[in-house]
Design a protein around this motif. Structure first.
Motif, short mmCIF file in Angstrom:
data_model
loop_
_atom_site.label_atom_id
_atom_site.label_comp_id
_atom_site.label_asym_id
_atom_site.label_seq_id
_atom_site.Cartn_x
_atom_site.Cartn_y
_atom_site.Cartn_z
N ALA A 35 33.11 -38.80 -20.61
CA ALA A 35 33.77 -39.87 -19.84
C ALA A 35 34.76 -39.28 -18.85
CB ALA A 35 34.47 -40.84 -20.79
N MET A 36 35.53 -38.28 -19.27
CA MET A 36 36.52 -37.68 -18.38
C MET A 36 35.85 -36.88 -17.26
SD MET A 36 39.37 -38.82 -19.31
CE MET A 36 40.25 -37.87 -18.07
N GLU A 37 34.72 -36.27 -17.55
CA GLU A 37 33.99 -35.56 -16.49
C GLU A 37 33.55 -36.52 -15.41
OE1 GLU A 37 30.00 -32.74 -16.00
OE2 GLU A 37 30.78 -33.22 -18.00
N THR A 38 33.07 -37.69 -15.81
CA THR A 38 32.67 -38.72 -14.85
C THR A 38 33.89 -39.24 -14.09
OG1 THR A 38 30.88 -39.38 -16.34
CG2 THR A 38 31.42 -40.88 -14.56
N TYR A 39 34.99 -39.41 -14.81
CA TYR A 39 36.22 -39.91 -14.18
C TYR A 39 36.73 -38.93 -13.13
CZ TYR A 39 41.13 -40.99 -13.48
OH TYR A 39 42.35 -41.26 -12.91
N TYR A 40 36.76 -37.64 -13.45
CA TYR A 40 37.26 -36.64 -12.50
C TYR A 40 36.37 -36.55 -11.27
CZ TYR A 40 40.76 -34.86 -15.76
OH TYR A 40 41.85 -34.73 -16.59
N LEU A 41 35.06 -36.72 -11.46
CA LEU A 41 34.16 -36.75 -10.31
C LEU A 41 34.49 -37.94 -9.42
CD1 LEU A 41 31.67 -35.71 -8.78
CD2 LEU A 41 30.25 -37.08 -10.33
N PHE A 42 34.69 -39.09 -10.05
CA PHE A 42 35.08 -40.29 -9.31
C PHE A 42 36.40 -40.06 -8.58
CE2 PHE A 42 38.13 -43.81 -9.86
CZ PHE A 42 37.64 -44.71 -8.92
N ASP A 43 37.38 -39.45 -9.26
CA ASP A 43 38.71 -39.23 -8.69
C ASP A 43 38.65 -38.29 -7.49
OD1 ASP A 43 41.64 -39.76 -9.11
OD2 ASP A 43 41.66 -37.57 -9.20
N ARG A 44 37.86 -37.22 -7.61
CA ARG A 44 37.74 -36.28 -6.49
C ARG A 44 37.05 -36.93 -5.30
NH1 ARG A 44 36.41 -32.70 -10.77
NH2 ARG A 44 34.17 -32.95 -10.30
N THR A 45 36.04 -37.71 -5.58
CA THR A 45 35.33 -38.40 -4.49
C THR A 45 36.25 -39.39 -3.79
OG1 THR A 45 33.24 -38.19 -5.71
CG2 THR A 45 33.31 -39.81 -3.93
N LEU A 46 37.02 -40.10 -4.59
CA LEU A 46 37.95 -41.08 -4.02
C LEU A 46 39.02 -40.40 -3.18
CD1 LEU A 46 38.55 -44.14 -4.02
CD2 LEU A 46 40.06 -43.73 -5.97
N SER A 47 39.49 -39.26 -3.65
CA SER A 47 40.52 -38.53 -2.90
C SER A 47 39.99 -38.04 -1.56
CB SER A 47 41.01 -37.35 -3.73
OG SER A 47 41.62 -37.77 -4.92
N SER A 48 38.72 -37.70 -1.54
CA SER A 48 38.15 -37.16 -0.30
C SER A 48 37.68 -38.24 0.66
CB SER A 48 36.96 -36.25 -0.64
OG SER A 48 37.37 -35.16 -1.45
N TYR A 49 37.15 -39.33 0.13
CA TYR A 49 36.50 -40.31 1.00
C TYR A 49 37.04 -41.73 0.87
CZ TYR A 49 33.16 -36.44 0.99
OH TYR A 49 32.59 -35.19 1.08
N GLY A 50 37.89 -41.97 -0.07
CA GLY A 50 38.35 -43.34 -0.28
C GLY A 50 39.41 -43.79 0.70
N THR A 51 39.56 -45.08 0.81
CA THR A 51 40.60 -45.65 1.67
C THR A 51 41.94 -45.53 0.97
OG1 THR A 51 40.34 -47.86 0.71
CG2 THR A 51 38.92 -47.30 2.59
N GLU A 52 43.00 -45.72 1.73
CA GLU A 52 44.33 -45.63 1.15
C GLU A 52 44.53 -46.70 0.08
OE1 GLU A 52 46.66 -43.34 1.51
OE2 GLU A 52 45.19 -42.26 2.74
N ALA A 53 43.99 -47.88 0.32
CA ALA A 53 44.12 -48.97 -0.65
C ALA A 53 43.41 -48.60 -1.95
CB ALA A 53 43.56 -50.25 -0.07
N ALA A 54 42.23 -48.01 -1.81
CA ALA A 54 41.47 -47.62 -3.00
C ALA A 54 42.18 -46.50 -3.75
CB ALA A 54 40.06 -47.19 -2.61
N LYS A 55 42.76 -45.55 -3.00
CA LYS A 55 43.48 -44.45 -3.64
C LYS A 55 44.68 -44.95 -4.43
CE LYS A 55 42.22 -41.01 -0.15
NZ LYS A 55 42.73 -40.11 0.91
N ASN A 56 45.33 -45.96 -3.94
CA ASN A 56 46.49 -46.51 -4.63
C ASN A 56 46.12 -47.38 -5.82
OD1 ASN A 56 48.22 -45.28 -2.77
ND2 ASN A 56 48.12 -47.04 -1.36
N ASP A 57 44.84 -47.71 -5.94
CA ASP A 57 44.39 -48.61 -7.01
C ASP A 57 43.34 -47.93 -7.88
OD1 ASP A 57 44.28 -50.94 -8.50
OD2 ASP A 57 42.61 -51.74 -7.30
#
Length: 284
Positions: free
Chosen positions: A195-217
């Protein structure tokens, strides 16, 4: 002539005595030797039967171990419940009259005419158990574990003497508890890590490509049968995440701590839906 006759008669008597003695000696050798041979043959037959029974019993003990590992592979709780049922049968048997042993043995012998009939796997040694037991129910596997255990127990009690070590006992049960916890905790640890491996992948992707609103949420994440959310514990130097898992339903806490030298330590705990409980996992 009279003297010659006496001498001749004495010679015949000596020959007769010699023949008689020889015959008696031969009879004695044959008779005593025959008894010794028969006694030795009887001993050899009894010893062969004992060795055969010992080999078959050891084979059943190994098969009992196989079935136990199959149950653990399905669910450690199944193994614990099966052991408890076998232990209960043992207590009932010890409190019953000797006739109960013979009756139960006769019943099992009718159900399993040959030792090979106990084998619930019944396939080539290289075929995976998962393939062999695909159509076998959990109930059948538990019942076979109990049947094999019963037969081994009945054999040990059949001579009317209580064996030095019972098939089920308190010491064994304590080891079972530790082993089953280790298995359960190991499985939960692997589920938390996935679960944490999937979460960290999601977190890295969000940090690179996500909007500011998404990063804050991004304090929580959910995908399929798992969800992860950041936990905040006051005055704690650890970074913690609550992990919710389904099918089967379990909850865990994943913690990481960065030491002054840069080394990172991870801990895993079993928890519940509020993530307030911490029961550190013990796995091998």
């Amino acid at each position: 002539m009279a003297a010659d006759a006496v001498q001749y008669g004495e010679g015949l008597m000596c020959e007769w005595v010699a023949l008689a003695a020889g015959g008696l000696a031969g009879w004695a050798v044959r008779n005593i030797g025959g008894k010794a041979d028969r006694k030795h043959a009887t001993w050899r037959l009894a010893e062969a039967n004992r060795l055969l029974l010992d080999a078959e019993t050891r084979g059943l003990e190994m098969h009992r171990r196989e079935i136990a590992n199959i149950l653990i592979g399905i669910d450690p709780e199944l193994m614990s419940r099966s052991y408890d049922r076998g232990w209960q049968y043992q207590r009932e048997l010890l409190a019953s009259p000797p006739a109960r042993i013979e009756a139960d043995m006769a019943s099992l012998a009718h159900k399993f005419p040959n030792y090979l009939d106990f084998d619930i796997i019944g396939t080539r040694h290289f075929v995976p158990y998962s393939e062999t037991l695909r159509s076998t129910s959990q109930v059948d596997i538990i019942d076979r574990y109990l049947d094999v255990s019963k037969w081994l127990l009945l054999l040990s009690l059949r001579n009317g003497k209580k064996p030095h070590r019972m098939l089920f006992d308190e010491e064994d049960f304590k080891v079972l508890g530790r082993c089953m916890r280790s298995v359960r905790d190991g499985r939960l640890k692997r589920r938390i890590e996935a679960a944490m491996e999937t979460y960290y992948l999601f977190d890295r992707t969000l940090s690179s490509y996500g909007t500011e609103a998404a990063k804050n949420d991004r304090q929580s994440f959910e995908q399929g049968d798992r969800s992860v959310r950041r936990l905040y514990t006051q005055y704690s130097p650890e970074i913690e995440y609550g992990v919710s898992l389904r099918e089967p339903e379990e909850y865990g806490v994943y913690s990481s701590y960065v030491h002054d030298n840069g080394k990172i330590t991870h801990t895993y705990s079993r928890s519940e839906a509020t993530f307030e409980k911490r029961d550190y996992l013990d796995w091998r």
